[in-house]
Scaffold this motif. Sequence first.
Motif, PDB file in Angstrom:
ATOM      1  N   ARG A 299      -3.601   5.269  -0.170  1.00  0.00           N
ATOM      2  CA  ARG A 299      -4.783   4.545  -0.650  1.00  0.00           C
ATOM      3  C   ARG A 299      -4.477   3.688  -1.866  1.00  0.00           C
ATOM      4  NH1 ARG A 299      -9.514   8.526  -1.696  1.00  0.00           N
ATOM      5  NH2 ARG A 299     -10.361   6.604  -2.530  1.00  0.00           N
TER       6      ARG A 299
ATOM      7  N   TYR B 269      -8.880  -1.762   0.900  1.00  0.00           N
ATOM      8  CA  TYR B 269      -7.557  -2.131   0.418  1.00  0.00           C
ATOM      9  C   TYR B 269      -7.618  -3.536  -0.157  1.00  0.00           C
ATOM     10  CZ  TYR B 269      -6.813  -4.902   4.665  1.00  0.00           C
ATOM     11  OH  TYR B 269      -6.909  -5.833   5.653  1.00  0.00           O
TER      12      TYR B 269
ATOM     13  N   ARG C  87       0.848  -1.188   0.000  1.00  0.00           N
ATOM     14  CA  ARG C  87       0.000   0.000   0.000  1.00  0.00           C
ATOM     15  C   ARG C  87       0.879   1.231   0.000  1.00  0.00           C
ATOM     16  NH1 ARG C  87      -4.062  -2.045   4.420  1.00  0.00           N
ATOM     17  NH2 ARG C  87      -2.335  -1.510   5.737  1.00  0.00           N
TER      18      ARG C  87
ATOM     19  N   GLN D 110      -6.819   1.870  -7.148  1.00  0.00           N
ATOM     20  CA  GLN D 110      -7.325   2.531  -5.958  1.00  0.00           C
ATOM     21  C   GLN D 110      -8.843   2.368  -5.922  1.00  0.00           C
ATOM     22  OE1 GLN D 110      -7.303   7.010  -5.375  1.00  0.00           O
ATOM     23  NE2 GLN D 110      -5.306   6.454  -4.528  1.00  0.00           N
TER      24      GLN D 110
ATOM     25  N   GLN E 280      -2.966   0.846  -4.148  1.00  0.00           N
ATOM     26  CA  GLN E 280      -2.485  -0.528  -4.038  1.00  0.00           C
ATOM     27  C   GLN E 280      -1.521  -0.752  -5.198  1.00  0.00           C
ATOM     28  OE1 GLN E 280      -4.091  -2.202  -1.272  1.00  0.00           O
ATOM     29  NE2 GLN E 280      -4.719  -0.076  -1.118  1.00  0.00           N
TER      30      GLN E 280
END
Length: 191
Positions: A23, A49, A20, A42, A25
């Motif tokens: 926000r 997540y 991460r 995102q 990924q």
Amino acid sequence: MSEKTPINDDRLTRTMKRVRSGRTQVFTEQYAKDDNNAIRIQHERKEMYAELIDGEWYWVNGCAECNGEPRDWMTYIECEKHDRCSVCGINAKEIKGAGVWGGKHGWTCNSCHDAEELDRRNEAFSKLDGEEPDCSYRDQMICPHCGSELCSDDIRESQDTTCYVCTGGISVEVEYSFHYTTTVKGKRITE
């Protein structure tokens, strides 16, 4: 984990690793030497997540309160509803300017943090009742201003520091005393 929905992105494989970045990924192949070919996605909701579950990627809700768990040092992913000061309840969207203070039970806004510090400072000075604290040759560091016991874990040599309670300047002199313990090495000699 109270909420999960599949991530429908054909680029993601079960062998990818995910990190991460706020926000965002970031997915990379497991043995990639760089992230030039990384896939960044995102969710529209900030508390969601990506997590690999049974070989499939899902969006999961990371908000502790939504999941029925207490806020703590590690729960920094919060939904819009629960993204509030742990003391006064102000929502993060309502705070103008400076950031917030992380805490054991969630974050604290600057106003509440300042008020808590002032209360801690006033309590320390009231315990002194006008007397000067005894700070000489102690096993624990004591603030010479407010008498608070200070953490000495990182202090190994004489130095200047600041009291975290009253913010007073302190000169610390570290003094060492040696004690010895001996034990038998090998077989104990008795004659």
